[in-house]
Design a protein around this motif. Structure first.
Motif, PDB file in Angstrom:
ATOM      1  N   LEU A 214      40.904  34.108  35.246  1.00  0.00           N
ATOM      2  CA  LEU A 214      40.333  33.602  36.508  1.00  0.00           C
ATOM      3  C   LEU A 214      40.482  32.077  36.655  1.00  0.00           C
ATOM      4  O   LEU A 214      40.028  31.512  37.645  1.00  0.00           O
ATOM      5  CB  LEU A 214      38.864  34.022  36.625  1.00  0.00           C
ATOM      6  CG  LEU A 214      38.669  35.491  37.040  1.00  0.00           C
ATOM      7  CD1 LEU A 214      37.230  35.953  36.786  1.00  0.00           C
ATOM      8  CD2 LEU A 214      39.033  35.694  38.517  1.00  0.00           C
ATOM      9  N   THR A 215      41.122  31.430  35.682  1.00  0.00           N
ATOM     10  CA  THR A 215      41.440  30.003  35.872  1.00  0.00           C
ATOM     11  C   THR A 215      42.697  29.843  36.720  1.00  0.00           C
ATOM     12  O   THR A 215      43.035  28.737  37.130  1.00  0.00           O
ATOM     13  CB  THR A 215      41.688  29.280  34.529  1.00  0.00           C
ATOM     14  OG1 THR A 215      42.914  29.767  33.962  1.00  0.00           O
ATOM     15  CG2 THR A 215      40.546  29.498  33.550  1.00  0.00           C
ATOM     16  N   GLY A 216      43.437  30.941  36.912  1.00  0.00           N
ATOM     17  CA  GLY A 216      44.670  30.898  37.698  1.00  0.00           C
ATOM     18  C   GLY A 216      45.866  30.381  36.918  1.00  0.00           C
ATOM     19  O   GLY A 216      46.948  30.184  37.472  1.00  0.00           O
ATOM     20  N   VAL A 252      44.130  36.540  42.047  1.00  0.00           N
ATOM     21  CA  VAL A 252      43.451  35.330  41.545  1.00  0.00           C
ATOM     22  C   VAL A 252      44.061  34.089  42.207  1.00  0.00           C
ATOM     23  O   VAL A 252      43.334  33.191  42.650  1.00  0.00           O
ATOM     24  CB  VAL A 252      43.549  35.256  39.998  1.00  0.00           C
ATOM     25  CG1 VAL A 252      42.996  33.922  39.497  1.00  0.00           C
ATOM     26  CG2 VAL A 252      42.798  36.419  39.356  1.00  0.00           C
ATOM     27  N   GLN A 253      45.393  34.067  42.323  1.00  0.00           N
ATOM     28  CA  GLN A 253      46.031  32.920  43.019  1.00  0.00           C
ATOM     29  C   GLN A 253      45.509  32.820  44.458  1.00  0.00           C
ATOM     30  O   GLN A 253      45.297  31.733  44.987  1.00  0.00           O
ATOM     31  CB  GLN A 253      47.559  33.079  43.052  1.00  0.00           C
ATOM     32  CG  GLN A 253      48.232  33.068  41.681  1.00  0.00           C
ATOM     33  CD  GLN A 253      47.999  31.768  40.913  1.00  0.00           C
ATOM     34  OE1 GLN A 253      48.082  30.687  41.478  1.00  0.00           O
ATOM     35  NE2 GLN A 253      47.674  31.885  39.637  1.00  0.00           N
ATOM     36  N   LEU A 255      42.673  33.319  45.502  1.00  0.00           N
ATOM     37  CA  LEU A 255      41.302  32.774  45.572  1.00  0.00           C
ATOM     38  C   LEU A 255      41.290  31.250  45.706  1.00  0.00           C
ATOM     39  O   LEU A 255      40.256  30.652  45.972  1.00  0.00           O
ATOM     40  CB  LEU A 255      40.510  33.142  44.304  1.00  0.00           C
ATOM     41  CG  LEU A 255      40.090  34.595  44.117  1.00  0.00           C
ATOM     42  CD1 LEU A 255      39.490  34.790  42.719  1.00  0.00           C
ATOM     43  CD2 LEU A 255      39.057  35.003  45.175  1.00  0.00           C
ATOM     44  N   LYS A 256      42.477  30.626  45.505  1.00  0.00           N
ATOM     45  CA  LYS A 256      42.507  29.147  45.469  1.00  0.00           C
ATOM     46  C   LYS A 256      41.890  28.489  46.710  1.00  0.00           C
ATOM     47  O   LYS A 256      41.109  27.544  46.572  1.00  0.00           O
ATOM     48  CB  LYS A 256      43.942  28.649  45.273  1.00  0.00           C
ATOM     49  CG  LYS A 256      44.312  28.549  43.812  1.00  0.00           C
ATOM     50  CD  LYS A 256      45.673  27.923  43.623  1.00  0.00           C
ATOM     51  CE  LYS A 256      46.026  27.926  42.148  1.00  0.00           C
ATOM     52  NZ  LYS A 256      47.454  27.840  41.917  1.00  0.00           N
ATOM     53  N   ALA A 259      38.145  28.306  46.380  1.00  0.00           N
ATOM     54  CA  ALA A 259      37.699  27.282  45.429  1.00  0.00           C
ATOM     55  C   ALA A 259      37.824  25.897  46.069  1.00  0.00           C
ATOM     56  O   ALA A 259      36.913  25.065  45.965  1.00  0.00           O
ATOM     57  CB  ALA A 259      38.532  27.369  44.153  1.00  0.00           C
ATOM     58  N   SER A 265      37.526  23.924  40.915  1.00  0.00           N
ATOM     59  CA  SER A 265      38.713  24.571  40.351  1.00  0.00           C
ATOM     60  C   SER A 265      38.441  26.074  40.332  1.00  0.00           C
ATOM     61  O   SER A 265      37.281  26.508  40.479  1.00  0.00           O
ATOM     62  CB  SER A 265      38.973  24.059  38.935  1.00  0.00           C
ATOM     63  OG  SER A 265      37.950  24.510  38.076  1.00  0.00           O
ATOM     64  N   LEU A 266      39.481  26.861  40.095  1.00  0.00           N
ATOM     65  CA  LEU A 266      39.266  28.317  40.025  1.00  0.00           C
ATOM     66  C   LEU A 266      38.314  28.677  38.873  1.00  0.00           C
ATOM     67  O   LEU A 266      37.465  29.558  39.004  1.00  0.00           O
ATOM     68  CB  LEU A 266      40.599  29.043  39.849  1.00  0.00           C
ATOM     69  CG  LEU A 266      41.402  29.297  41.120  1.00  0.00           C
ATOM     70  CD1 LEU A 266      42.755  29.928  40.777  1.00  0.00           C
ATOM     71  CD2 LEU A 266      40.641  30.212  42.081  1.00  0.00           C
ATOM     72  N   LEU A 269      34.857  28.035  39.986  1.00  0.00           N
ATOM     73  CA  LEU A 269      34.425  29.065  40.945  1.00  0.00           C
ATOM     74  C   LEU A 269      33.993  30.330  40.194  1.00  0.00           C
ATOM     75  O   LEU A 269      32.962  30.938  40.506  1.00  0.00           O
ATOM     76  CB  LEU A 269      35.569  29.389  41.921  1.00  0.00           C
ATOM     77  CG  LEU A 269      35.251  30.485  42.945  1.00  0.00           C
ATOM     78  CD1 LEU A 269      34.268  29.973  44.002  1.00  0.00           C
ATOM     79  CD2 LEU A 269      36.527  30.991  43.633  1.00  0.00           C
TER      80      LEU A 269
END
Ligand code: NDP
Length: 319
Positions: A214-216, A252-253, A255-256, A259, A265-266, A269
């Motif tokens: 989830l950090t991307g 996940v990308q 979601l940027k 955030a 940051s992801l 979030l």
């Protein structure tokens, strides 16, 4: 700095972002890097640390104990767990028998360099040992002062309810449950959270950034970042693979923009997202580098508006 929340229906306050050392200390990262992560956590106001006897086959407890040496004990909350074997695997090396619990707590205290842990947790439910025996052993450990509070991990709602009832009969109270919970793993919402809330039990949720996903930083079709958990052949690569498919990574990308709207940051979030749940006392983060700790703690105190929570649900579409 990090906010504090009460753990269950108790007077114990813990840092709502808590640092844990599964797969990292004593394994993926050298001891210097482990100490740097603990230092970064302390500097950011994290006072609560989680480990388990089984992590890196006891080395993680030792590394954490060494890293916390010299800190004022009263300013820390140290959590560990019992269930899995740490030795060669004798008949009593697994589970929640009185024998295994009583022997394990002493080993953990020695490695952690402390006379007591703040929270001692049943790492899993033991279907073979009578629950009465397990809870009596925990009651005795609390009476001996070796653990101040008792929690469980990955127990079902029914198991939590049964353990809680026995703990009250025995004169102590089960105050926490430690399940996996993140935007990508929401199983506890249906039963564990409502039951726990009714009983005065909090969640300390593990893998809030889904082990890094989830950090991307894992981009569909791109090479895996060097040194990341997905490349860690000592165990991390195997554990993270449940999330490593292009559909999940692309969502996940996506979601940027959410955030960015919150100036996060992801990773921030994702950590903030689990903390929106009132029954969650702490997001239990891991980190292989101090910069990750410094980044993720900034999720403390963030409020995600309802319309963005709904947007997140739409983007993830129930994955
Ligand atoms: P996370 O979801 O927080 O994942 C942590 C990992 O993600 C880091 O080690 C790092 O891996 C990567 N990461 C984190 N933040 C960033 C960032 N900002 N930028 C880039 N990468 C980042 O939690 P864990 O899976 O580590 O679990 C946390 C704790 O939960 C454990 O230490 C343990 O205490 C507990 N736990 C409990 C379990 C139980 O059964 N009770 C089971 C599992 C964990 P890398 O740099 O290597 O890619």
């Amino acid at each position: 700095m990090v906010n504090y929340r009460y753990l269950g229906n108790s007077g114990l306050k813990i840092s709502e972002i808590t640092y844990g050392n599964w797969l990292t200390h004593g394994s993926q990262v050298e001891n210097d890097a482990a100490t740097a992560c603990v230092r970064a956590a302390l500097d950011a106001g994290i006072s609560t640390f989680d480990t388990a006897d089984v992590y890196a086959n006891t080395k993680a407890e030792q590394v954490l104990g060494d890293a916390l040496k010299g800190e004022r004990r009263e300013s820390l909350e140290i959590f560990t767990k019992v269930y899995w074997p740490t030795g060669p695997g004798g008949p009593n090396d697994t589970g929640l028998s009185r024998k295994h619990i009583m022997e394990s707590i002493d080993g953990s205290l020695t490695r952690l360099g402390t006379d007591y842990v703040d929270l001692y947790q049943a790492h899993r439910f033991d279907t073979e040992t009578p629950l009465e025996e397990t809870m009596q052993a925990f009651a005795d450990i609390v009476r001996q002062g070796k653990a101040l509070y008792i929690g469980v991990s990955e127990w079902t709602a029914d198991q939590i309810r049964a353990g809680h009832a026995l703990s009250k009969e025995l004169g102590f109270q089960l105050i926490s449950s430690q399940p996996q919970y993140s935007m990508l793993w929401r199983v506890i919402e249906d039963e564990v959270v409502p039951t726990s809330a009714e009983l005065g039990i909090s969640q300390i949720v593990w893998s809030p950034v889904a082990q890094g996903v989830l950090t991307g930083k894992y981009v569909p079709g791109a090479e895996l970042p060097a040194g990341s958990r997905a490349t860690d052949e000592k165990g991390g690569a195997n554990m993270i693979k449940r999330f490593m498919n292009d559909d999940v990574l692309q969502r996940v990308q996506d979601l940027k923009p959410v955030a960015e709207q919150l100036d996060l940051s992801l990773a921030q979030l994702a950590v903030a997202w689990v903390l929106q749940n009132d029954n969650v006392a702490a997001a239990l983060i891991g980190a292989s580098r101090p910069e990750q700790v410094a980044e993720n703690v900034k999720a403390s105190g963030v409020v995600i508006p309802q319309e963005l929570l709904e947007k997140i649900d739409t983007i993830l579409g129930g994955v």
